[in-house]
Motif scaffolding. Structure first.
Motif, PDB file in Angstrom:
ATOM      1  N   GLY A 141     -28.278-110.634  58.434  1.00 47.51           N
ATOM      2  CA  GLY A 141     -29.549-109.887  57.651  1.00 47.51           C
ATOM      3  C   GLY A 141     -29.568-108.308  57.571  1.00 47.51           C
ATOM      4  N   VAL A 142     -28.774-107.820  58.730  1.00 50.76           N
ATOM      5  CA  VAL A 142     -28.396-106.514  58.877  1.00 50.76           C
ATOM      6  C   VAL A 142     -27.534-105.912  57.452  1.00 50.76           C
ATOM      7  CG1 VAL A 142     -27.141-104.548  59.954  1.00 50.76           C
ATOM      8  CG2 VAL A 142     -29.042-105.923  61.159  1.00 50.76           C
ATOM      9  N   ILE A 143     -26.434-106.989  57.427  1.00 52.32           N
ATOM     10  CA  ILE A 143     -25.224-106.488  56.477  1.00 52.32           C
ATOM     11  C   ILE A 143     -25.678-106.696  55.204  1.00 52.32           C
ATOM     12  CG2 ILE A 143     -23.073-107.229  55.560  1.00 52.32           C
ATOM     13  CD1 ILE A 143     -22.691-108.094  58.640  1.00 52.32           C
ATOM     14  N   ARG A 144     -26.568-107.805  54.763  1.00 51.84           N
ATOM     15  CA  ARG A 144     -27.090-107.946  53.426  1.00 51.84           C
ATOM     16  C   ARG A 144     -28.473-107.163  53.038  1.00 51.84           C
ATOM     17  NH1 ARG A 144     -26.475-114.430  54.364  1.00 51.84           N
ATOM     18  NH2 ARG A 144     -24.155-114.455  54.415  1.00 51.84           N
ATOM     19  N   GLN A 193     -27.498-101.350  52.084  1.00 54.31           N
ATOM     20  CA  GLN A 193     -27.041-100.506  53.128  1.00 54.31           C
ATOM     21  C   GLN A 193     -25.461-100.321  53.437  1.00 54.31           C
ATOM     22  OE1 GLN A 193     -28.873 -98.789  55.690  1.00 54.31           O
ATOM     23  NE2 GLN A 193     -30.026 -99.051  53.916  1.00 54.31           N
ATOM     24  N   PHE A 194     -24.927-101.437  52.690  1.00 55.01           N
ATOM     25  CA  PHE A 194     -23.345-101.689  52.785  1.00 55.01           C
ATOM     26  C   PHE A 194     -22.866-101.659  51.255  1.00 55.01           C
ATOM     27  CE2 PHE A 194     -24.757-102.941  57.113  1.00 55.01           C
ATOM     28  CZ  PHE A 194     -23.955-102.368  57.862  1.00 55.01           C
ATOM     29  N   THR A 195     -22.290-100.523  50.821  1.00 57.03           N
ATOM     30  CA  THR A 195     -22.140-100.451  49.509  1.00 57.03           C
ATOM     31  C   THR A 195     -21.170-101.808  48.805  1.00 57.03           C
ATOM     32  OG1 THR A 195     -21.951 -98.170  49.626  1.00 57.03           O
ATOM     33  CG2 THR A 195     -21.048 -99.105  47.646  1.00 57.03           C
ATOM     34  N   TYR A 196     -20.346-102.331  49.602  1.00 60.86           N
ATOM     35  CA  TYR A 196     -19.293-103.442  49.170  1.00 60.86           C
ATOM     36  C   TYR A 196     -20.363-104.577  48.789  1.00 60.86           C
ATOM     37  CZ  TYR A 196     -19.673-106.378  53.448  1.00 60.86           C
ATOM     38  OH  TYR A 196     -20.095-107.153  54.511  1.00 60.86           O
TER      39      TYR A 196
END
Length: 214
Positions: free
Chosen positions: A124-127, A137-140
């Motif tokens: 959830g945090v990463i996506r 939150q994470f450009t990639y």
């Protein structure tokens, strides 16, 4: 330094971009938070802790050593979806970092898991905020490029870091940081938060105004 029981098995449950978390900044968090499911019950880390068997006095233990040679000697990592999300994030965000730097980035993600400001699982945090290009939150995760893991050895290494970090094996490195950016950029939001650490090419921050002493 915390010690970790190697025999713990959990059934539940990767060129380095310069941004992610930094280029979006805390404003992006506010823009997408309401689309996330509300937190329910215990944090993901608390859930993981409930799965850990109590260590026996004679169980083999080891100390985490932040070196490439040490991490390469550790057994191949395994896990479920949450571990896979964290391992992929470390591959795309920090595979060119030192081992200590990789643990620090993993710690930020897990600190977000524990915070009510963010989703309560690593995935959830990463996506978070991946619905629009570059609004995440994470450009990639939202740059429109296919995520290809081309460096197998690098992935296997960060996968071990992810496993150990999720299992609580390493000592705290970032003093509660929930944001970071590389030394190559100077985002405006960083002035509003407290810098807690500098590890490798990353600077780490947590909520709280800077003061004259920090």
């Amino acid at each position: 330094m915390n010690r970790f029981v190697l025999t713990v098995l959990l059934s539940a449950a990767v060129t380095l971009p310069d941004f992610a978390l930094a280029d979006r900044g805390p404003e992006a968090v506010g823009a997408v938070q309401q689309t996330e499911a509300p937190h329910k019950g215990k944090s993901f880390r608390d859930y993981l802790k409930t799965l850990m068997p109590k260590p026996e006095e004679d169980a083999p233990v080891t100390e985490v050593t932040f070196s490439r040679s040490w991490i390469d000697q550790q057994p191949r990592a395994k896990g479920g979806e949450q571990w896979q999300c964290l391992a992929e994030a470390l591959y795309f965000e920090a595979r060119g970092e030192t081992v200590k730097g990789q643990f620090a980035v993993a710690e930020v993600i897990l600190n977000r898991v524990e915070s009510e400001r963010f989703p309560n699982t690593p995935c959830g945090v990463i996506r978070q905020g991946t619905g629009r290009k570059y609004q995440c939150q994470f450009t990639y995760t939202c740059d429109g490029r296919k995520e290809v893991i081309a460096e197998k050895q690098a992935y296997e290494r960060v996968a071990k870091v992810a496993r150990l970090a999720m299992d609580g094996a390493a000592e705290s490195l970032t003093d509660g940081a929930t944001y970071y950016h590389t030394t190559a950029v100077r985002p405006s939001w960083a002035r509003r938060f407290t810098q807690t650490a500098k590890i490798g090419v990353h600077l780490f921050y947590r909520h709280g105004q800077r003061t004259a002493s920090n």
